[in-house]
Design a protein around this motif. Structure first.
Motif, PDB file in Angstrom:
ATOM      1  N   GLU A  40     -25.930   7.610  16.398  1.00 24.00           N
ATOM      2  CA  GLU A  40     -27.241   8.094  15.984  1.00 24.00           C
ATOM      3  C   GLU A  40     -27.974   8.649  17.197  1.00 24.00           C
ATOM      4  O   GLU A  40     -28.082   7.988  18.233  1.00 24.00           O
ATOM      5  N   THR A  41     -28.472   9.865  17.068  1.00 23.45           N
ATOM      6  CA  THR A  41     -29.189  10.515  18.153  1.00 23.45           C
ATOM      7  C   THR A  41     -30.617  10.826  17.718  1.00 23.45           C
ATOM      8  O   THR A  41     -30.959  10.751  16.540  1.00 23.45           O
ATOM      9  N   ARG A  42     -31.435  11.190  18.687  1.00 26.44           N
ATOM     10  CA  ARG A  42     -32.839  11.469  18.415  1.00 26.44           C
ATOM     11  C   ARG A  42     -33.052  12.835  17.771  1.00 26.44           C
ATOM     12  O   ARG A  42     -34.130  13.121  17.260  1.00 26.44           O
ATOM     13  N   SER A  43     -32.011  13.661  17.787  1.00 30.75           N
ATOM     14  CA  SER A  43     -32.129  15.000  17.229  1.00 30.75           C
ATOM     15  C   SER A  43     -30.756  15.638  17.176  1.00 30.75           C
ATOM     16  O   SER A  43     -29.856  15.259  17.942  1.00 30.75           O
ATOM     17  N   CYS A  44     -30.602  16.624  16.309  1.00 30.26           N
ATOM     18  CA  CYS A  44     -29.374  17.420  16.239  1.00 30.26           C
ATOM     19  C   CYS A  44     -29.766  18.806  15.765  1.00 30.26           C
ATOM     20  O   CYS A  44     -30.272  18.964  14.645  1.00 30.26           O
ATOM     21  N   GLY A  45     -29.536  19.809  16.593  1.00 33.82           N
ATOM     22  CA  GLY A  45     -29.962  21.164  16.251  1.00 33.82           C
ATOM     23  C   GLY A  45     -29.159  21.774  15.124  1.00 33.82           C
ATOM     24  O   GLY A  45     -29.726  22.342  14.176  1.00 33.82           O
ATOM     25  N   THR A  46     -27.821  21.680  15.180  1.00 34.24           N
ATOM     26  CA  THR A  46     -27.029  22.213  14.076  1.00 34.24           C
ATOM     27  C   THR A  46     -27.284  21.413  12.801  1.00 34.24           C
ATOM     28  O   THR A  46     -27.241  21.955  11.699  1.00 34.24           O
ATOM     29  N   GLY A  47     -27.584  20.101  12.966  1.00 33.15           N
ATOM     30  CA  GLY A  47     -27.915  19.266  11.815  1.00 33.15           C
ATOM     31  C   GLY A  47     -29.244  19.644  11.191  1.00 33.15           C
ATOM     32  O   GLY A  47     -29.396  19.613   9.959  1.00 33.15           O
ATOM     33  N   ALA A  48     -30.226  19.991  12.019  1.00 34.07           N
ATOM     34  CA  ALA A  48     -31.511  20.458  11.499  1.00 34.07           C
ATOM     35  C   ALA A  48     -31.321  21.738  10.690  1.00 34.07           C
ATOM     36  O   ALA A  48     -31.944  21.923   9.634  1.00 34.07           O
TER      37      ALA A  48
END
Length: 277
Positions: free
Chosen positions: A213-221
């Protein structure tokens, strides 16, 4: 081995950058070395490693680099040392380093294993990245902590399974990878848990393959925004706001099926490390 490094993040998705223009310092980037470097107790600590190298330095050993028309190539590795196709937050940090160091001008074309991407510096601390088209596929199931959801398969450089939930806490502690259909995702998948915040506005949590689990994911967004626009039957072009634990991103989707990701990027530290492990 002594080498230069930088630490940066995009919406708190953090990376170690390794300047290695001619590809001579870090060679093939052994997975064990990457994993140790990313370890938050025995290394610098990060969600992944971005090697900053000229495309021609990798073209003989990397098929994506051989096909790229860019000067610079983002050789990205997850925190466990596995190779990844693309990183939407990482490429903004990568580009910021190039701009700050005078190695490229904005807009800059950067090679990735998902294809060439163009990054534009807006001059206010935010950067936009062309993310390519959205590849929308079928649905399958994901499960975490005894609960299961239908998830939309969307490829935005990386594979994603996007599940809409009633509350971001529904998935529970994501200490391990959510269960998924391995026939659909034989190489693993990033799983997004998404809630609605308002018109054109969603929030998400993400478990990234190879990083947790990460604080953000650009491709996921991007994948989450596409899934939300499909549910909303949104007329294109449109832009959605995506809140992540580390901040806010904006995802645009135009009539030509081109996605654009906009968000901040920061370099927070730099130094030279003599690696003794």
């Amino acid at each position: 081995m002594a080498f230069a490094w930088l630490k940066g993040h995009g919406t708190e998705n953090d990376f170690v950058l390794l300047p290695d223009a001619d590809g001579s310092v870090h060679g093939a980037l052994e997975p064990a070395f990457v994993a140790a470097l990313c370890d938050r107790r025995r290394g610098i600590g990060a969600d992944g490693v971005l090697r900053v190298t000229r495309t021609e330095a990798l073209s003989a050993v990397d098929a994506a680099a051989a096909e790229s028309a860019s000067e610079w190539f983002m050789d990205y590795r997850n925190a466990d040392g596995s190779v990844s196709e693309m990183c939407g937050n990482g490429i903004r940090v990568f580009a910021k380093h190039l701009f700050d160091a005078g190695l490229a001008d904005s807009p800059a074309v950067i090679g990735t294993r998902a294809g060439d991407r163009t990054v534009t510096d807006h001059g206010d601390g935010t950067y936009s990245v062309t993310m390519g088209p959205a590849d929308v596929r079928a649905t399958s199931k994901v499960a975490a902590n005894g609960r299961a959801w239908e998830a939309q398969d969307i490829r935005t450089g990386n594979p994603h399974a996007v599940a809409f939930v009633d509350d971001l806490a529904d998935a529970g502690p994501l200490t391990g990878a959510p269960e998924h259909d391995k026939t659909v995702y034989p190489d693993g998948v990033n799983v997004e848990f998404v809630v609605w915040r308002g018109p054109g506005h969603i929030a998400m949590r993400v478990h990234e393959r190879g990083s947790g689990e990460t604080r953000s994911c650009g491709t996921g967004a991007c994948a989450a925004a596409v899934a939300a626009m499909l549910v909303d039957q949104t007329m294109l072009p449109a832009t959605y706001r995506v809140d992540v634990p580390g901040g806010t991103l904006h995802v645009g989707w135009d009539v030509n099926d081109e996605l654009t990701l906009t968000g901040p990027a920061e370099i927070v530290a730099r130094g030279e490390l003599e690696w003794l492990s």
